[in-house]
Design an enzyme around this catalytic site. Sequence first.
Site, PDB file in Angstrom:
ATOM      1  N   SER A   1      46.999  47.711   9.858  1.00 49.10           N
ATOM      2  CA  SER A   1      46.860  46.324  10.318  1.00 49.10           C
ATOM      3  C   SER A   1      47.335  46.223  11.758  1.00 49.10           C
ATOM      4  O   SER A   1      47.413  47.234  12.463  1.00 49.10           O
ATOM      5  CB  SER A   1      47.668  45.394   9.402  1.00 49.10           C
ATOM      6  OG  SER A   1      47.362  44.044   9.681  1.00 49.10           O
ATOM      7  N   ASN A   2      47.636  45.044  12.207  1.00 49.45           N
ATOM      8  CA  ASN A   2      48.151  44.843  13.565  1.00 49.45           C
ATOM      9  C   ASN A   2      49.098  43.642  13.538  1.00 49.45           C
ATOM     10  O   ASN A   2      49.269  43.002  12.502  1.00 49.45           O
ATOM     11  CB  ASN A   2      47.001  44.649  14.563  1.00 49.45           C
ATOM     12  CG  ASN A   2      46.106  43.499  14.153  1.00 49.45           C
ATOM     13  OD1 ASN A   2      46.556  42.360  14.026  1.00 49.45           O
ATOM     14  ND2 ASN A   2      44.831  43.794  13.914  1.00 49.45           N
ATOM     15  N   GLY A   3      49.669  43.327  14.692  1.00 52.96           N
ATOM     16  CA  GLY A   3      50.728  42.309  14.740  1.00 52.96           C
ATOM     17  C   GLY A   3      50.233  40.897  14.969  1.00 52.96           C
ATOM     18  O   GLY A   3      51.014  40.028  15.388  1.00 52.96           O
TER      19      GLY A   3
ATOM     20  N   ARG B   1      51.474  35.475   7.732  1.00 45.42           N
ATOM     21  CA  ARG B   1      52.796  36.083   7.537  1.00 45.42           C
ATOM     22  C   ARG B   1      53.928  35.107   7.829  1.00 45.42           C
ATOM     23  O   ARG B   1      55.010  35.504   8.203  1.00 45.42           O
ATOM     24  CB  ARG B   1      52.892  37.335   8.406  1.00 45.42           C
ATOM     25  CG  ARG B   1      51.925  38.410   7.905  1.00 45.42           C
ATOM     26  CD  ARG B   1      51.756  39.535   8.876  1.00 45.42           C
ATOM     27  NE  ARG B   1      50.770  40.511   8.391  1.00 45.42           N
ATOM     28  CZ  ARG B   1      50.101  41.331   9.173  1.00 45.42           C
ATOM     29  NH1 ARG B   1      50.270  41.312  10.468  1.00 45.42           N
ATOM     30  NH2 ARG B   1      49.233  42.171   8.650  1.00 45.42           N
TER      31      ARG B   1
END
Length: 404
Positions: free
Chosen positions: A211-213, A241
């Site tokens: 995934s990524n941030g 998130r």
Amino acid sequence: MSLQGRRILLAVSGGIAAYKIPLLVRLLRQSGADVRVAMTPAAEEFVTPLTLAALSGSPVERHLVNQTTGRTAWNNHVHMAEWAEALVVAPATSNTIAKAAHGLCDNLVLSLVLSAKCPVFWAPAMDLDMYAYPATRANLDLLRAMGHSVWPSPEGELASGLSGAGRMSEPEFMHRALELHFGTRSFWSGKTLLLTSGPTEESIDPVRFISNGSSGKMGEALAAEAELRGAKVRWIRGPLRRADRTWTDRVHITSVRSAGEMHDAALRALEGSDVVIAAAAVADFKPAELRTTKSPKGELASGINLVPTPDILQSLGAQRRPGQVLIGFALETGNGVDSARGKLARKGADAIVLNYATAETGMDSDTNQISLVTANGVEEGPLESKVAAAQRILDWVERNAPTA
Ligand code: CTP
């Protein structure tokens, strides 16, 4: 300011959530609204008329017959109801809802509801079992059938100590819903925005993923601004998130996890959408095979075979019909304009929102600095909040959308 000078009549009935009404009055007044408050006798047990009078800047009306000046006077509910451009019943108890739904009128608040010619908004607030009680549901349906708006009663902790649906919508939500009611911009009314946002997650095995941030904050700002301008929003959203907020029913959220799911959901929603904004930070690769059991790390260290995920924006660009506006994003670390121009052409978009991954811009920050890259040139914006950046993007759409 959509609430500037708007005449809002707040009718407070007797529920514990009445303690939040002073905050609503303040928010409305700060936005320039003219606020008057009426209360049921039971409401006075929960919040004082003096507090609401001080914050609203007007005497609070409580009785059909007013004896506070030493003289008996008739509180003309018809005039008060005629004055209002919006009537908000908050908190709305099951008792007040039931009486209003059946046309009963034994206090000033009910007489205001029954004589209102303006839109009426209800903020139900009660314990979960009362909220779920069939008669309460039926009464809310009756109010809806009369053209009244019923705001959501989110789930959460209740005064009884129980937890469930029945809380009053928060003052910030009610304030926003009223702004939305008065602020609709003609461009967006009747239009649908299809929005992708957030990260995607591509499973390696049952516990690991690629995934990524991405925080999804830019997407949230776009959804909120479009909602505020009066659009319907079809929001295909990757994993969130952080805590979500409450959205009105103008915003329809489809939660997805992987790029494949986002691709299918976005293409399904394309038909009937007028404006498409692909803000998602889609994972570019996924493991070639999904392991059904957790793999020992030694096995993964030797390498994972990756295959590209579907390019959602490119598929949308290929299938869009004439008249639909299509906007993509490009998050770059260098040579941004050339790369954004490449994406513009490759993905068939009308504009690419170029931003850079720095501490103050891009993923997870609350601010952004965007440039709108089109075939005709580059429009650069300043460093600003993501809310302001979202406004800049929707302003661009308003200026550049083909006229029907
Ligand atoms: N995008 C998409 N589906 C993908 C990859 C990207 O819809 N599988 C969209 C993004 O939502 C964004 C735009 O394409 O609107 C550009 O994304 P970006 O990651 O910057 O571009 P890539 O095509 O992945 O190119 P590169 O990683 O080589 O810069």
